[in-house]
Design an enzyme around this catalytic site. Structure first.
Site, short mmCIF file in Angstrom:
data_model
loop_
_atom_site.label_atom_id
_atom_site.label_comp_id
_atom_site.label_asym_id
_atom_site.label_seq_id
_atom_site.Cartn_x
_atom_site.Cartn_y
_atom_site.Cartn_z
N LYS A 79 0.82 -1.22 0.00
CA LYS A 79 0.00 0.00 0.00
C LYS A 79 0.86 1.27 0.00
O LYS A 79 0.35 2.35 -0.29
CB LYS A 79 -1.00 0.01 1.16
CG LYS A 79 -0.42 0.19 2.53
CD LYS A 79 -1.54 0.31 3.57
CE LYS A 79 -0.98 0.51 4.97
NZ LYS A 79 -2.03 0.67 5.98
N ASP A 80 2.17 1.15 0.32
CA ASP A 80 3.06 2.31 0.27
C ASP A 80 3.59 2.60 -1.14
O ASP A 80 4.17 3.66 -1.38
CB ASP A 80 4.28 2.10 1.20
CG ASP A 80 3.88 2.10 2.67
OD1 ASP A 80 2.82 2.67 3.00
OD2 ASP A 80 4.65 1.54 3.48
N ARG A 127 -8.30 8.27 4.46
CA ARG A 127 -9.30 7.25 4.15
C ARG A 127 -10.02 6.81 5.42
O ARG A 127 -11.25 6.73 5.46
CB ARG A 127 -8.61 6.05 3.47
CG ARG A 127 -9.50 4.83 3.25
CD ARG A 127 -8.67 3.63 2.81
NE ARG A 127 -7.67 3.23 3.79
CZ ARG A 127 -7.92 2.50 4.88
NH1 ARG A 127 -9.14 2.07 5.12
NH2 ARG A 127 -6.95 2.19 5.71
N ARG A 128 -9.25 6.52 6.46
CA ARG A 128 -9.86 6.10 7.73
C ARG A 128 -10.64 7.26 8.36
O ARG A 128 -11.74 7.07 8.87
CB ARG A 128 -8.77 5.61 8.70
CG ARG A 128 -8.17 4.27 8.29
CD ARG A 128 -7.00 3.88 9.17
NE ARG A 128 -6.41 2.61 8.75
CZ ARG A 128 -5.14 2.28 8.91
NH1 ARG A 128 -4.31 3.13 9.50
NH2 ARG A 128 -4.68 1.10 8.50
N ARG A 145 0.89 9.81 14.06
CA ARG A 145 1.99 9.32 13.23
C ARG A 145 2.89 8.42 14.06
O ARG A 145 2.74 8.27 15.25
CB ARG A 145 2.83 10.50 12.68
CG ARG A 145 2.21 11.30 11.55
CD ARG A 145 2.09 10.57 10.23
NE ARG A 145 3.32 9.91 9.82
CZ ARG A 145 4.33 10.50 9.18
NH1 ARG A 145 4.27 11.78 8.89
NH2 ARG A 145 5.38 9.81 8.81
N ARG A 151 2.48 4.15 18.09
CA ARG A 151 1.04 4.41 18.14
C ARG A 151 0.38 3.67 19.31
O ARG A 151 -0.46 4.23 20.01
CB ARG A 151 0.40 4.02 16.81
CG ARG A 151 0.89 4.86 15.65
CD ARG A 151 0.23 4.44 14.34
NE ARG A 151 0.96 5.00 13.20
CZ ARG A 151 0.41 5.23 12.00
NH1 ARG A 151 -0.85 4.92 11.80
NH2 ARG A 151 1.12 5.73 11.03
N CYS A 238 -1.18 7.29 -2.58
CA CYS A 238 -1.34 6.46 -1.37
C CYS A 238 -2.14 7.17 -0.30
O CYS A 238 -2.71 6.53 0.57
CB CYS A 238 0.03 6.10 -0.78
SG CYS A 238 1.23 5.54 -1.95
#
Length: 302
Positions: A79-80, A127-128, A145, A151, A238
């Site tokens: 996905k990156d 997106r989230r 981040r 996190r 992305c």
């Protein structure tokens, strides 16, 4: 047997991924060396990803090492990777995919739906953010981040009521204690390529390509190709509010996709069924554009 040099980012998750591929190659008798490379995305940690605006911010420096023959292959989170690879590179393998879902993590709350009014939720993904806002407009969503460990530490320290992460990373690291809910795709459609790894090499390096061929998984290749074709049709990078999940059922491809305004006030959904991953991805992308996805993405880029 070959001596193969793998390029990877330095986070614990990136190194898990590189070591996982290294172990598979070592089983076949290859000698493996892992080179850690710091990327732009690793250096800029105080700005939400969507605002960094650099294409390939987690891959560019690794690709430079590949181009300069300092490494033989790169292991990325798919996905990156931008949907169009820079000239001179190709994806030699997309291994079997981990769960592509997003998960809700919390110390106190059982699900996104169970969060109290105005609860503080952390994510740096547009997106989230967009899909969360559509689901729970009352939530206070703030940037988060850092690598997975950072996190989770912030969550445990009580800085957030909940955070959203990819299931795949937590499963790979074995840090699943704080997962409270696997969020269904109809509530939060995952990022294109989420849960999949990508092994990138130089075009024309037939010897390395041959050694990596056994790692390529047909279903992972088909589903992620479909999702990335959708993203290409939408002109997205992305860090855009686009979700896509393709699945193989009864030898056919099923694709679900979402484009959402970041504040969650407009959410477009489309799905399709097909046999050719690229044709299906493009078709669903075109339908979303006809529904107004272009205007939403234009707002984001603007």
């Amino acid at each position: 047997m070959a001596h193969l040099r793998i390029g990877s980012r330095g986070s614990r998750l990136a190194l898990w991924q590189a070591n996982h591929i290294a172990a598979r190659l070592q089983e076949r008798g290859h000698e493996i060396e892992i080179t850690i490379i710091k990327t732009t995305g690793d250096k800029i940690t105080d700005v939400p990803l969507a605002q960094v605006g650099t294409k390939g911010m987690f891959t560019k420096e690794i690709e430079e090492a590949l181009a300069e023959n300092r490494i033989d292959l790169a292991v990325h989170s798919l996905k990156d990777l931008p949907t169009e690879l820079p000239a001179g590179f190709e994806l030699a393998a997309i291994p079997a995919r981990e769960d592509p879902s997003d998960v809700f993590c919390s110390r106190l709350h059982a699900s996104v739906e169970a969060l109290p009014h105005g609860a503080l939720v952390g994510t740096s993904s547009l997106r989230r953010h967009a899909q969360l806002k559509a689901l729970r407009p009352d939530l206070d969503i703030q940037p988060l981040r850092g690598n997975v460990d950072t996190r989770l530490r912030k969550l445990e320290a009580g800085e957030y009521d909940g955070i959203i992460l990819a299931a795949a990373g937590l499963h790979r690291l074995g840090t699943t204690e704080l997962i409270r809910q696997v969020i269904p795709a109809d509530l939060m459609c995952p990022a294109p390529g989420q849960g999949a790894l990508a092994i990138e090499i130089r075009i024309g390096d037939a010897a390395t390509a041959r050694e990596l061929q056994f790692l390529d998984d047909a279903n992972a290749r088909a589903t992620t190709t479909c999702e990335r074709a959708l993203l290409t049709a939408l002109g997205g990078g992305c860090q855009v509010p686009v979700g896509a999940l393709a699945e193989v059922k009864d030898e056919r491809l099923y694709l679900e996709a979402v484009v959402a305004r970041p504040d969650g006030t407009k959410l477009l959904r489309e799905s399709g069924v097909g046999d050719d991953p690229i044709v299906l991805g493009r078709a669903v992308g075109e339908t979303l554009l006809q529904k107004g996805a272009g205007e939403i993405l234009e707002e984001v880029y603007g």
